[in-house]
Design an enzyme around this catalytic site. Structure first.
Site, PDB file in Angstrom:
ATOM      1  N   CYS A 142       0.876  -1.171   0.000  1.00 36.74           N
ATOM      2  CA  CYS A 142       0.000   0.000   0.000  1.00 36.74           C
ATOM      3  C   CYS A 142       0.913   1.220   0.000  1.00 36.74           C
ATOM      4  O   CYS A 142       2.070   1.127  -0.374  1.00 36.74           O
ATOM      5  CB  CYS A 142      -0.953  -0.029   1.196  1.00 36.74           C
ATOM      6  SG  CYS A 142      -0.120   0.082   2.793  1.00 36.74           S
ATOM      7  N   ALA A 143       0.428   2.336   0.447  1.00 35.17           N
ATOM      8  CA  ALA A 143       1.211   3.580   0.386  1.00 35.17           C
ATOM      9  C   ALA A 143       2.433   3.579   1.292  1.00 35.17           C
ATOM     10  O   ALA A 143       3.410   4.270   1.019  1.00 35.17           O
ATOM     11  CB  ALA A 143       0.323   4.766   0.736  1.00 35.17           C
TER      12      ALA A 143
END
Length: 90
Positions: free
Chosen positions: A26-27
């Protein structure tokens, strides 16, 4: 941060690419489903100054790398043949 070196060390500390069923990111975090959690070198991950921490959530072993670096580390982890999925599929 040397993304390739961090990726190699993370792979070693989670038991190698063969111990990863699937991986995503994810980020900020690497999200891994591992075959054998006993192979994790937790001390190695905890002592890696490039990582911000680890935790387990919903069957995923998550390693916090940070924004801007996680995607580069992930690319180097995927190169040796880690099976990739999206974070939604994971």
């Amino acid at each position: 941060m040397d993304h390739q070196s961090v990726a190699q060390q993370v792979l070693a500390d989670v038991g190698g690419v063969d111990n990863i069923q699937v991986g995503a990111h994810c980020a900020t975090r690497l999200r891994l489903v591992l075959k054998d959690k006993e192979k994790i070198n937790q001390q190695g991950l905890d002592n890696n100054e490039n990582l911000k921490g680890t935790f387990e959530n919903s069957g995923q072993y998550q390693i916090i790398v940070g924004p801007g670096d996680v995607n580069e580390v992930y690319k180097h982890m995927a190169a040796p043949g880690m099976k990739e999925v999206s974070k939604d599929e994971l």
